[in-house]
Every structure is written in structure tokens, then in C-alpha cells.
Design an enzyme around this catalytic site. Structure first.
Site, PDB file in Angstrom:
ATOM      1  N   HIS A 146      -6.728 -13.237  55.800  1.00 58.42           N
ATOM      2  CA  HIS A 146      -5.490 -13.726  56.449  1.00 58.42           C
ATOM      3  C   HIS A 146      -4.894 -12.615  57.318  1.00 58.42           C
ATOM      4  O   HIS A 146      -4.037 -11.880  56.867  1.00 58.42           O
ATOM      5  CB  HIS A 146      -4.475 -14.146  55.390  1.00 58.42           C
ATOM      6  CG  HIS A 146      -3.363 -14.999  55.928  1.00 58.42           C
ATOM      7  ND1 HIS A 146      -2.191 -14.463  56.439  1.00 58.42           N
ATOM      8  CD2 HIS A 146      -3.249 -16.342  56.038  1.00 58.42           C
ATOM      9  CE1 HIS A 146      -1.389 -15.447  56.823  1.00 58.42           C
ATOM     10  NE2 HIS A 146      -2.004 -16.592  56.584  1.00 58.42           N
ATOM     11  N   ILE A 162      -1.936 -10.308  58.442  1.00 63.03           N
ATOM     12  CA  ILE A 162      -0.536 -10.680  58.265  1.00 63.03           C
ATOM     13  C   ILE A 162      -0.356 -11.178  56.849  1.00 63.03           C
ATOM     14  O   ILE A 162      -1.209 -11.902  56.315  1.00 63.03           O
ATOM     15  CB  ILE A 162      -0.117 -11.767  59.293  1.00 63.03           C
ATOM     16  CG1 ILE A 162       1.336 -12.207  59.069  1.00 63.03           C
ATOM     17  CG2 ILE A 162      -1.054 -12.956  59.269  1.00 63.03           C
ATOM     18  CD1 ILE A 162       1.853 -13.173  60.122  1.00 63.03           C
ATOM     19  N   GLY A 174       3.013 -16.224  54.528  1.00 61.31           N
ATOM     20  CA  GLY A 174       4.384 -16.606  54.225  1.00 61.31           C
ATOM     21  C   GLY A 174       4.563 -17.056  52.795  1.00 61.31           C
ATOM     22  O   GLY A 174       5.592 -16.779  52.172  1.00 61.31           O
ATOM     23  N   VAL A 175       3.557 -17.748  52.245  1.00 61.43           N
ATOM     24  CA  VAL A 175       3.708 -18.246  50.872  1.00 61.43           C
ATOM     25  C   VAL A 175       3.708 -17.110  49.853  1.00 61.43           C
ATOM     26  O   VAL A 175       4.218 -17.277  48.748  1.00 61.43           O
ATOM     27  CB  VAL A 175       2.630 -19.294  50.513  1.00 61.43           C
ATOM     28  CG1 VAL A 175       2.771 -20.525  51.390  1.00 61.43           C
ATOM     29  CG2 VAL A 175       1.235 -18.703  50.585  1.00 61.43           C
ATOM     30  N   GLU A 215       6.284 -16.346  46.998  1.00 64.07           N
ATOM     31  CA  GLU A 215       5.910 -15.949  45.646  1.00 64.07           C
ATOM     32  C   GLU A 215       6.737 -14.752  45.188  1.00 64.07           C
ATOM     33  O   GLU A 215       7.211 -14.704  44.049  1.00 64.07           O
ATOM     34  CB  GLU A 215       4.418 -15.621  45.591  1.00 64.07           C
ATOM     35  CG  GLU A 215       3.874 -15.307  44.214  1.00 64.07           C
ATOM     36  CD  GLU A 215       3.867 -16.487  43.265  1.00 64.07           C
ATOM     37  OE1 GLU A 215       3.941 -16.244  42.036  1.00 64.07           O
ATOM     38  OE2 GLU A 215       3.797 -17.640  43.725  1.00 64.07           O
TER      39      GLU A 215
END
Length: 313
Positions: A50, A56, A59-60, A64
Site C-alpha cells: 500500500h 502511504i 486510512g483504515v 484502527e
């Protein structure tokens, strides 16, 4: 303020690398807010997939980190938690504003806003780096009796998911075909196959087999698949569908916002997660809704927004 080391957080949150997203945390004296720190390093496994060539932090995984900080407040400071399980129930209007890159230090903040009549704890959350605000929104946590989020499972026959007839006759995309559309790679490619993408119909379907050998689950002390990764799987399905359109070839699909997400039941290692998505884009921006099922039980639904970009630069 009370300080928690990485080792202490491991014991409280029951997670280690690669899913423990706090290196250190501090609780306020009044027990209603906390701040955590995450030093983001290129050596972390997630950057293998990723994104290759443009690393990067997903976002998840910011989500978390924020949820883990909320859980710390709930578990350590709120009454009535003994013998109960703490789970994330909702995400509301959580926006992603700036990317988090290797070499940055992420500051995570959570503040208890209220506890509602159902006993849920509502938190205002954010992530910041030296470049400013990265993400912010609202997370709702709840304490439940053990196994309340579980549904009966059998090793033999399974009750079918409700989309069997709808998928009949539609093209199936294997994982190697998905990798031609998506920039994601293992360990952060969270789809095993998809059905119906690349057509004019906005309804699409994805499958994620929840394997105990999954690298992203190496640090889980229990067999529950994280809700944050389910949201990512739904986002990847929508992204694959949009990027299958010739006009969008070679672009990146970047999260803008989780408008809403609701979590109803756990998915467990050994389950097959079935995702039903509805995805549309106009110009550079788009939106998607998703439902996630295990057998005949809906376990998650969500509404997302995204933007298409040529690169992160």
C-alpha cells in the site's frame, strides 16, 4: 497522566504488530481523553502492498489507531466493563484530509463526548502529523456480553448468502486480474476474487477468505477479523470497479470519507466474507455503499466517498 508503553498496550488491547497502531499512549487525569503516538516506518509490512512505489499508511489503519485509543479509555476508565467485551459499533463522518507517509510521527487523540442511553461511548477522534490534520471524525464504542456478536457456525453445510442468484452468469475476476486493476499488493490486498466489476451495472460482489495465515492477522490474540479491515475490503472492491473503466486506467482511488459504518456481528477466522457493493463515480469523485455478509448474516454496512488521482504527488 498515566502512560502506557507498547508492551502494556499489547496486553490491554490484545494486539501486536502489524495491527497494534499505538507505540505509546497517555490517559488524562480525568479519564475522558487520551493521546497516543505512532512512529510510521517504511519497515512496516503494510508498505509492501500500500502502495508499491508510493507508500502511504492506509486510512483504515488510522481508524484502527483511533479505535484502539477509544478502547483504552473505555476499558481503563469507564465503569461497568468487567467481564464484558468492548467493540466498535459505529463510525460517523470520518474524513481523511492528508496522507500519512513513512518517516512521519502520527499523534492520535480521542475524547469522550458522552455515553448514551444504550451505554455506548461516543468519542471525538483525530490523527495529526507534522503536516497537520490527517483524519478526524466520530467513533462509537460499546460494551457487550461475550459472544453477543457471534452467530452459529457449522463446518459442514452453510446457509447461503442472499446474492447467489444475482451473481449467476456474471464475470468472475480472480485475484491476478484484480491486481491488474488495483495498486494494492499482499499483505494489504484484501480481496480474493470479485464478481460483476467492469460492467455498466453498479452492483458488484467481492470475496475475502479469512485465513489464519493472513499476515495482517499475525498479531491478533483472538480469532476476530478487525472491522477496519472489512471497510478496506469494501473500498478495494469499489476501487476495482471504478478503475476497470477505460477512462480511469492507471489512476489511484483515495479515501475521502467514511460517512457511516455500522458493525453488527463479528467475522471469524475461517469465515468467507461476502461483500455486496454499489459504486458510482462522476468525474474525479465517487461514492459507494457496501454490505458485508457471512453466510446468511449481515455483519457490517458502510457508506464511503473517494477521489481518483493520477498519483499522490
Amino acid at each position: 497522566m498515566k502512560t502506557y508503553t507498547n508492551q502494556q498496550l499489547t496486553g490491554i488491547l490484545r494486539k501486536t504488530a502489524p495491527l497494534l497502531m499505538l507505540d505509546i499512549a497517555q490517559l488524562s487525569d480525568d479519564g475522558v481523553s487520551a493521546v497516543g503516538r505512532k512512529a510510521v516506518s517504511m519497515s512496516e509490512a503494510v508498505f509492501q502492498g500500500h502502495f508499491p512505489g508510493q507508500p502511504i499508511l492506509p486510512g483504515v489503519l488510522q481508524v484502527e489507531a483511533m479505535a484502539q485509543l477509544c478502547r483504552l479509555i473505555f476499558q481503563e476508565c469507564l465503569p461497568g466493563v468487567g467481564g464484558m467485551e468492548i467493540v466498535m459499533r459505529h463510525i460517523r463522518r470520518l474524513k481523511f484530509r492528508k496522507p500519512v507517509l513513512p518517516g512521519m510521527v502520527m499523534t492520535v487523540e480521542a475524547k469522550l463526548l458522552e455515553r448514551n442511553a444504550e451505554g455506548e461511548a461516543i468519542f471525538q477522534v483525530s490523527c495529526n502529523t507534522e503536516r497537520g490534520l490527517s483524519s478526524a471524525g466520530t467513533i462509537v464504542m460499546a460494551q457487550i456480553t461475550p459472544n453477543l456478536y457471534d452467530h452459529p457456525r457449522t463446518i459442514g453445510e452453510h446457509a447461503p448468502h442472499p446474492f447467489v442468484a444475482e451473481m449467476e452468469g456474471k464475470q468472475e475476476f480472480e485475484v491476478t486480474q484484480l491486481m491488474k486493476l488495483l495498486p494494492h499488493r499482499p499483505p494489504f490486498l484484501l480481496l480474493d476474487k470479485a464478481v460483476g466489476i467492469g460492467t455498466d451495472c453498479p452492483d458488484i460482489y467481492g470475496f475475502k477468505n479469512l485465513s489464519g495465515n493472513d499476515m495482517m492477522l499475525a498479531g491478533m490474540a483472538y480469532s476476530v477479523y478487525p472491522f477496519s479491515l472489512m471497510i478496506e475490503a469494501a473500498a478495494q472492491l469499489g476501487c476495482a470497479h471504478i478503475l476497470s473503466q477505460p477512462a480511469n486506467a492507471g489512476k489511484l482511488g483515495i479515501f475521502l470519507c467514511i460517512d457511516e459504518a455500522h458493525f453488527y456481528q463479528h467475522a471469524m477466522i475461517g469465515d468467507q466474507l461476502v461483500i455486496h457493493g454499489h459504486c458510482e463515480a462522476g468525474g474525479r469523485a465517487g461514492g459507494a455503499t457496501g454490505e458485508m455478509w457471512v453466510d446468511d448474516q449481515k455483519i457490517v454496512d458502510c457508506s464511503l466517498k473517494f477521489i481518483l488521482m493520477d498519483s499522490l504527488n
